[in-house]
Enzyme design. Structure first.
Site, PDB file in Angstrom:
ATOM      1  N   ASP A 105       0.653  -1.308  -0.022  1.00  0.00           N
ATOM      2  CA  ASP A 105       0.262  -0.099   0.132  1.00  0.00           C
ATOM      3  C   ASP A 105       0.824   1.275  -0.121  1.00  0.00           C
ATOM      4  O   ASP A 105       1.660   1.553  -0.825  1.00  0.00           O
ATOM      5  CB  ASP A 105      -0.750  -0.188   1.353  1.00  0.00           C
ATOM      6  CG  ASP A 105      -2.077   0.974   1.218  1.00  0.00           C
ATOM      7  OD1 ASP A 105      -2.898   0.725   0.301  1.00  0.00           O
ATOM      8  OD2 ASP A 105      -1.865   1.908   1.938  1.00  0.00           O
ATOM      9  N   HIS A 272      -6.943  -6.898  -0.096  1.00  0.00           N
ATOM     10  CA  HIS A 272      -6.288  -5.957  -0.291  1.00  0.00           C
ATOM     11  C   HIS A 272      -5.091  -6.170   0.372  1.00  0.00           C
ATOM     12  O   HIS A 272      -3.680  -5.842   0.458  1.00  0.00           O
ATOM     13  CB  HIS A 272      -6.657  -4.498   0.058  1.00  0.00           C
ATOM     14  CG  HIS A 272      -5.515  -3.477   0.012  1.00  0.00           C
ATOM     15  ND1 HIS A 272      -4.730  -3.265  -0.933  1.00  0.00           N
ATOM     16  CD2 HIS A 272      -5.325  -2.478   1.067  1.00  0.00           C
ATOM     17  CE1 HIS A 272      -4.043  -2.216  -0.547  1.00  0.00           C
ATOM     18  NE2 HIS A 272      -4.186  -1.857   0.646  1.00  0.00           N
TER      19      HIS A 272
END
Length: 294
Positions: A105, A272
């Protein structure tokens, strides 16, 4: 907090204190987290890696228990270039002149910049569940604007700072839970620590500055680099969740081939948060990649 064998220390880099946890011996690995989390995202993966390598986990500036300098005009203090300089400095202070960097991320965006700006120090880079900032912002679609709405909300001046201060517990839970694959959860004590670290006014100011920087100084740096022909020269591993926004909306290897001279990668059966949702396959792929590139 991680337990043994990890030991915590504070590393000062140009006046900014970076929280770090270190364990293991052998070739060094630097692991970087994303939003709205801390180094604890690696809690299941790091011990596996530390059995074979020296593992350094840090909190990015503005996050976790690292320092949170007040944002400056233009948010240069929270550019990925500044955040990458912190992490390069941490590894230098710990005695590592060459290392592999692994980021998820926001941490993957810092890792990307670190591998560009300090290419001689980065042996290899692994980027988890992102496409480059430049590609993302130059290909805004309806799906992207809804799936990544927080990119634009958090970059909206002082508005998010005022709103987030009222209910950070809800915000952190919502930001994490909406990106998890169905049926996946985060341990309550870990979620509580993520909320703790995001709740101070300094953390809110810093992390919104991080997102403002993405749309301004980071994008300008990336555009300038691409215009000059800059690409990642080191071996690059790209991993993504097949159920994540990245996995459902991009062709990650195709996109990254425009930014790296040597890229490989694959999807994992998760959302994610690869290190939390699929720690065993994530650790296995990272170990294989690091062992091959070292």
């Amino acid at each position: 907090m991680l337990g043994a064998p990890f030991r915590y220390q504070r590393v000062e880099v140009d006046g900014v204190g970076i929280n770090a946890a270190v364990a293991g011996t052998g070739p060094p690995l630097l692991l970087l987290h994303g939003y709205p989390q801390t180094h604890l995202i690696w809690r299941h993966v790091a011990p596996v890696l530390a059995a074979h390598h020296t593992v350094v986990l840090t909190d990015l500036r503005g996050y976790g228990d690292s320092d949170k300098p007040a944002p400056d005009p233009g948010d240069v203090r929270y550019s990925k270039r500044a955040m990458a300089r912190d992490q390069f400095g941490v590894m230098h202070e710990l005695g590592f002149d060459r290392f592999t960097v692994i980021g998820h991320d926001r941490g993957a965006r810092v890792a990307h910049r670190l591998a560009l700006d300090h290419a001689d120090a980065v042996a290899a880079v692994a980027l988890l569940d992102i496409v480059p900032t430049r590609h993302l912002l130059n290909h805004v679609t309806r799906a992207m604007s809804l799936g990544y709405f927080h990119w634009f909300f958090l970059a909206a001046g002082d508005i998010p700072e005022r709103l987030l201060a009222g209910n950070m517990d809800f915000w952190v839970r919502a930001m994490i839970e909406r990106l998890l694959a169905p049926g996946t959860t985060i341990e309550p004590e870990v979620m509580a620590d993520y909320i703790r670290c995001m709740s101070s006014p300094a953390a809110i100011a810093a992390t919104t500055a991080d997102y403002r920087a993405a749309t301004t100084t980071d994008l300008a740096d990336d555009d300038a680099g691409m215009a000059a022909g800059a690409k990642l020269r080191c071996p690059t591993l790209v991993l993504w969740g097949e159920k994540s926004f990245v996995g459902r909306n991009y062709a990650p290897l195709e996109v990254w081939s425009g930014y790296s001279e040597n890229v490989r990668g694959t999807a994992l059966p998760c959302g994610h948060f690869l290190p939390e949702e699929a720690p065993s396959p994530t650790a296995g792929l990272l170990l294989s990649f690091v062992d091959e590139t070292w």
